[in-house]
Scaffold this motif. Structure first.
Motif, PDB file in Angstrom:
ATOM      1  N   TYR A  90       0.936  -1.266  -0.044  1.00 39.84           N
ATOM      2  CA  TYR A  90       0.069  -0.028   0.061  1.00 39.84           C
ATOM      3  C   TYR A  90       0.786   1.204  -0.089  1.00 39.84           C
ATOM      4  CZ  TYR A  90      -4.443  -2.393   0.371  1.00 39.84           C
ATOM      5  OH  TYR A  90      -5.632  -3.185   0.169  1.00 39.84           O
ATOM      6  N   ALA A  91       2.054   1.310   0.664  1.00 39.72           N
ATOM      7  CA  ALA A  91       2.722   2.304   0.761  1.00 39.72           C
ATOM      8  C   ALA A  91       3.416   2.612  -0.691  1.00 39.72           C
ATOM      9  CB  ALA A  91       4.107   2.162   1.866  1.00 39.72           C
ATOM     10  N   ILE A  94       1.044   4.328  -2.830  1.00 36.37           N
ATOM     11  CA  ILE A  94       0.669   5.724  -2.514  1.00 36.37           C
ATOM     12  C   ILE A  94       2.130   6.591  -3.273  1.00 36.37           C
ATOM     13  CG2 ILE A  94       1.001   7.199  -0.753  1.00 36.37           C
ATOM     14  CD1 ILE A  94      -0.441   5.348   0.993  1.00 36.37           C
ATOM     15  N   LEU A 115       1.651  13.272   1.737  1.00 35.09           N
ATOM     16  CA  LEU A 115       2.663  11.868   1.961  1.00 35.09           C
ATOM     17  C   LEU A 115       3.082  11.846   3.135  1.00 35.09           C
ATOM     18  CD1 LEU A 115       3.980   9.766   0.117  1.00 35.09           C
ATOM     19  CD2 LEU A 115       5.883  11.329  -0.653  1.00 35.09           C
ATOM     20  N   ALA A 118       0.854  10.269   5.466  1.00 36.94           N
ATOM     21  CA  ALA A 118       0.184   9.031   5.258  1.00 36.94           C
ATOM     22  C   ALA A 118       1.096   7.958   5.378  1.00 36.94           C
ATOM     23  CB  ALA A 118       0.141   8.960   3.638  1.00 36.94           C
ATOM     24  N   SER A 132      -4.520   4.613   2.099  1.00 38.43           N
ATOM     25  CA  SER A 132      -4.209   4.867   0.696  1.00 38.43           C
ATOM     26  C   SER A 132      -5.471   5.666   0.015  1.00 38.43           C
ATOM     27  CB  SER A 132      -3.988   3.531  -0.003  1.00 38.43           C
ATOM     28  OG  SER A 132      -5.090   2.722   0.017  1.00 38.43           O
ATOM     29  N   VAL A 135      -5.310   8.991   0.436  1.00 44.75           N
ATOM     30  CA  VAL A 135      -4.309   9.841  -0.350  1.00 44.75           C
ATOM     31  C   VAL A 135      -5.042   9.927  -1.678  1.00 44.75           C
ATOM     32  CG1 VAL A 135      -2.082   9.509  -1.620  1.00 44.75           C
ATOM     33  CG2 VAL A 135      -2.325   8.851   0.938  1.00 44.75           C
ATOM     34  N   GLU A 136      -5.609   8.793  -2.220  1.00 45.79           N
ATOM     35  CA  GLU A 136      -6.224   8.757  -3.633  1.00 45.79           C
ATOM     36  C   GLU A 136      -7.400  10.003  -3.548  1.00 45.79           C
ATOM     37  OE1 GLU A 136      -7.086   4.993  -5.536  1.00 45.79           O
ATOM     38  OE2 GLU A 136      -6.962   4.340  -3.398  1.00 45.79           O
TER      39      GLU A 136
END
Length: 262
Positions: A90-91, A94, A115, A118, A132, A135-136
């Motif tokens: 997942y990182a 991102i 970022l 997150a 995630s 962030v999206e």
């Protein structure tokens, strides 16, 4: 010219037998690539600072072309992220999304904060799938998409039942459902959750726990926006899709239970 920047390593690739080309997203300068000479050697003082996800201070010698990384000081190695395939996946997603959406050498301090927050949240064992999603949704404006989520995109109403419309890129109230025959109806909790993903800073959310079905539903909406409106699909997304289809092969780390929210 020597420049000291606060940054995060987005990616690193091999160059020759012992060097790396490191792409750093910095608060001050935006995205920069720099040569890290000897960084592939385990004994190099640049070996640890050039690991993906690393957050630190970087001293870059900048010339006409690509800069050279002279030294670095780690603020947070994000080591825990690299120790688990679930969090790493997942990182990485991102990081790739950020990398795709930002231009070189264009400072974006707000995006840098997103970022950094997150990665810190994931390293602190927050749900990486939920992070995630934050962030999206938050990066949509960076991709040129500004969804209308605070009111109906057609009449401006702020009350009533809402649905998401891909043609309008935002919410439609029940009075305007007829405008789009392909709306996705939303419960009040789903409306609230989408607004949270889009507007609330990650470091102010707390450890909310969401049902898998809830995350999948919200993810389908935002991924469709990226696919249809932005036109990008990430390499790391394919691995995530495979991981989510066969979760028995990718057990997540155990985290402390917390109250479920929707």
């Amino acid at each position: 010219m020597l420049q000291k920047v606060e940054g995060i390593v987005l990616r690193a690739s091999s160059y020759g037998e012992s060097n790396k080309i490191v792409t750093i997203f910095s608060r001050e300068l935006g995205k920069r690539a720099a040569m890290a000479r000897g960084a592939k050697k385990p004994t190099s003082r640049l070996a640890s600072i050039t690991q993906p996800f690393t957050y630190g201070y970087f001293l870059i010698q900048q010339g006409r072309g690509m800069g050279t990384l002279q030294q670095g000081e780690i603020i947070d190695s994000m080591r825990s992220i690299r120790e688990d395939i679930f969090t790493t996946a997942y990182a990485s997603f991102i990081m790739e999304l950020v990398d795709k959406l930002i231009d070189d050498e264009a400072p974006k301090p707000h995006l840098f904060e997103i970022l950094q927050q997150a990665l810190h949240a994931i390293s602190e064992e927050y749900d990486p799938e939920a992070i995630s999603l934050f962030v999206e949704w938050k990066l949509l404006p960076t991709a040129g998409i500004y969804p209308t989520l605070h009111q109906c995109t057609n009449c401006g109403a702020i009350d009533g039942e809402f649905a998401f419309s891909f043609s309008q890129i935002g919410f439609l109230c029940h009075r305007c459902f007829s405008i789009d025959p392909y709306i996705i109806r939303l419960s009040p909790s789903q409306v609230k959750l989408i607004r949270t993903f889009y507007t609330v800073p990650i470091d102010q959310v707390g450890k909310l726990t969401l049902k898998k079905e809830t995350k999948s539903f919200i993810k389908k909406i935002v991924r469709t926006i990226y696919s249809e409106q932005v036109g990008i699909r990430l390499k790391s997304q394919h691995f995530l899709d495979q991981m989510e289809k066969t979760p028995e092969f990718f057990p997540p780390k155990q985290v402390d239970p917390s109250p479920e929210e929707e």
